[in-house]
Design a protein around this motif. Structure first.
Motif, PDB file in Angstrom:
ATOM      1  N   ALA A  41       0.865  -1.166  -0.037  1.00 61.21           N
ATOM      2  CA  ALA A  41       0.068  -0.074   0.051  1.00 61.21           C
ATOM      3  C   ALA A  41       0.594   1.391   0.033  1.00 61.21           C
ATOM      4  CB  ALA A  41      -0.810  -0.554   0.722  1.00 61.21           C
ATOM      5  N   MET A  42       2.114   1.228   0.665  1.00 60.85           N
ATOM      6  CA  MET A  42       3.008   2.090   0.792  1.00 60.85           C
ATOM      7  C   MET A  42       3.608   2.416  -0.630  1.00 60.85           C
ATOM      8  SD  MET A  42       3.873   4.410   2.895  1.00 60.85           S
ATOM      9  CE  MET A  42       4.238   6.244   3.140  1.00 60.85           C
ATOM     10  N   ARG A  43       3.542   1.800  -1.241  1.00 63.94           N
ATOM     11  CA  ARG A  43       4.447   1.456  -2.695  1.00 63.94           C
ATOM     12  C   ARG A  43       4.067   2.530  -3.695  1.00 63.94           C
ATOM     13  NH1 ARG A  43       6.965  -4.272  -0.926  1.00 63.94           N
ATOM     14  NH2 ARG A  43       5.027  -4.835  -2.348  1.00 63.94           N
ATOM     15  N   ASN A  44       2.414   1.807  -3.520  1.00 62.16           N
ATOM     16  CA  ASN A  44       1.250   2.496  -4.989  1.00 62.16           C
ATOM     17  C   ASN A  44       1.403   3.615  -4.224  1.00 62.16           C
ATOM     18  OD1 ASN A  44       1.055   0.044  -5.715  1.00 62.16           O
ATOM     19  ND2 ASN A  44      -0.676  -0.473  -3.872  1.00 62.16           N
ATOM     20  N   ALA A  45       1.178   4.009  -2.807  1.00 62.81           N
ATOM     21  CA  ALA A  45       1.140   5.132  -2.181  1.00 62.81           C
ATOM     22  C   ALA A  45       1.760   6.480  -3.693  1.00 62.81           C
ATOM     23  CB  ALA A  45       1.027   5.898  -0.753  1.00 62.81           C
ATOM     24  N   ILE A  46       3.510   5.830  -2.781  1.00 62.24           N
ATOM     25  CA  ILE A  46       4.371   6.809  -3.311  1.00 62.24           C
ATOM     26  C   ILE A  46       4.286   6.705  -4.991  1.00 62.24           C
ATOM     27  CG2 ILE A  46       7.272   6.511  -3.821  1.00 62.24           C
ATOM     28  CD1 ILE A  46       7.287   5.553  -0.730  1.00 62.24           C
ATOM     29  N   ALA A  47       4.612   5.870  -5.872  1.00 67.32           N
ATOM     30  CA  ALA A  47       4.135   5.887  -7.370  1.00 67.32           C
ATOM     31  C   ALA A  47       3.309   6.830  -7.679  1.00 67.32           C
ATOM     32  CB  ALA A  47       4.225   3.741  -7.459  1.00 67.32           C
ATOM     33  N   ASN A  48       2.188   6.643  -6.965  1.00 68.16           N
ATOM     34  CA  ASN A  48       0.574   7.520  -7.046  1.00 68.16           C
ATOM     35  C   ASN A  48       1.007   9.045  -7.094  1.00 68.16           C
ATOM     36  OD1 ASN A  48      -0.579   5.071  -8.155  1.00 68.16           O
ATOM     37  ND2 ASN A  48      -1.857   5.139  -6.194  1.00 68.16           N
ATOM     38  N   ALA A  49       2.079   8.929  -5.788  1.00 67.44           N
ATOM     39  CA  ALA A  49       1.662  10.892  -5.571  1.00 67.44           C
ATOM     40  C   ALA A  49       3.176  11.021  -6.468  1.00 67.44           C
ATOM     41  CB  ALA A  49       2.690  10.951  -3.875  1.00 67.44           C
ATOM     42  N   LYS A  50       4.104  10.285  -6.569  1.00 63.87           N
ATOM     43  CA  LYS A  50       4.646  10.655  -8.071  1.00 63.87           C
ATOM     44  C   LYS A  50       4.393  11.109  -9.133  1.00 63.87           C
ATOM     45  CE  LYS A  50       8.850   9.042  -5.849  1.00 63.87           C
ATOM     46  NZ  LYS A  50      10.501   7.405  -6.290  1.00 63.87           N
ATOM     47  N   LEU A  51       3.717  10.182  -9.683  1.00 59.05           N
ATOM     48  CA  LEU A  51       2.550  10.343 -10.899  1.00 59.05           C
ATOM     49  C   LEU A  51       2.085  11.670 -10.686  1.00 59.05           C
ATOM     50  CD1 LEU A  51       1.862   9.439 -13.707  1.00 59.05           C
ATOM     51  CD2 LEU A  51      -0.155   8.256 -12.829  1.00 59.05           C
ATOM     52  N   TYR A  52       1.129  12.062  -9.848  1.00 60.43           N
ATOM     53  CA  TYR A  52       1.003  13.204  -9.793  1.00 60.43           C
ATOM     54  C   TYR A  52       1.452  14.211  -9.524  1.00 60.43           C
ATOM     55  CZ  TYR A  52      -4.296  11.616  -8.594  1.00 60.43           C
ATOM     56  OH  TYR A  52      -5.082  10.625  -8.870  1.00 60.43           O
TER      57      TYR A  52
END
Length: 235
Positions: free
Chosen positions: A166-177
């Motif tokens: 979940a944390m990896r997904n949060a970081i990846a999504n935040a970088k994208l935005y």
């Protein structure tokens, strides 16, 4: 007036000048991004919870109770005989209710019998034996199977893996935005977690189908999920 001392002071006032500092300009508020993400780990269920029991009817409450007790005693003995630990067999409901016959002449309904229900919740820790156990208890008199829920006996290790995902997904999504907004992802400011949950497939075969033969049961998969909310600073 004569003064005894050479110098007499009626009052002495001392003023201390405080240094005056100019106020600095207010700092610009930090730019942040907040989002939620989840991580899910699929696994093979290693336990199943079943709600089952016996419902019996008879003209009198005493007869219905005796009939129910006899069948339930056999069902519980069979469960223990299949290797279930007594702590995995728990009574969840016991009720005695009158049965009424509606009268067409407008008179009050007449009691024509009684119904006794005794329900238990059992935990089967050998999922491969589930079909055999269901067939056995129905053959011995179980009349109700209300739910079958597959799950994981010890999900904590899987929850930790789900949290990391979940944390990896949060970081990846935040970088994208952040990149889409022309910014760079900065440090993590806050992290909060929702309760980790287990999503399990459930099913309830009909009792008449169970009595015919050993019931084919498909456990499917259980999913251990974690969800986090994270706030990042933008640079």
């Amino acid at each position: 007036m004569t003064l005894r001392s050479k110098t007499a002071f009626l009052a002495l006032l001392i003023f201390a000048a405080l240094p005056t500092n100019s106020l600095s300009a207010d700092e610009a508020p930090k730019r942040t991004i907040s989002l939620a993400a989840s991580g899910a780990i699929k696994t093979t269920p290693d336990k199943v919870d079943i709600s089952t029991g016996v419902t019996a009817q008879a003209p009198t409450a005493k007869e219905a109770l005796a009939k129910n007790s006899a069948a339930m005693t056999e069902v519980i003995a069979a469960l223990k005989g299949e290797g279930l630990d007594p702590k995995d067999i728990q009574t969840t409901n016991f009720s005695v209710q009158p049965l009424y016959e509606e009268r067409k002449d407008g008179r009050a309904p007449k009691i024509v019998g009684y119904q006794v229900t005794n329900s238990v919740r059992i935990t089967v820790r050998d999922v491969g034996k589930l079909g055999q156990i269901l067939d056995r208890v129905v053959t011995l008199g179980a009349t109700d199977v209300n739910s079958i829920e597959f799950g994981v006996a010890e999900p904590e290790a899987l929850k930790d893996e789900a949290r990391k995902l979940a944390m990896r997904n949060a970081i990846a999504n935040a970088k994208l935005y952040a990149e889409a907004a022309g910014a760079k992802l900065g440090k993590v400011l806050t992290i909060s977690e929702d309760q980790g949950i287990i999503v399990a497939r459930s099913m309830a075969p009909a009792p008449m189908e169970m009595a015919a033969k050993a019931v084919p049961i498909e456990a499917g998969t259980a999913t251990v999920e974690a969800r986090v909310s994270v706030t990042f600073e933008l640079e």
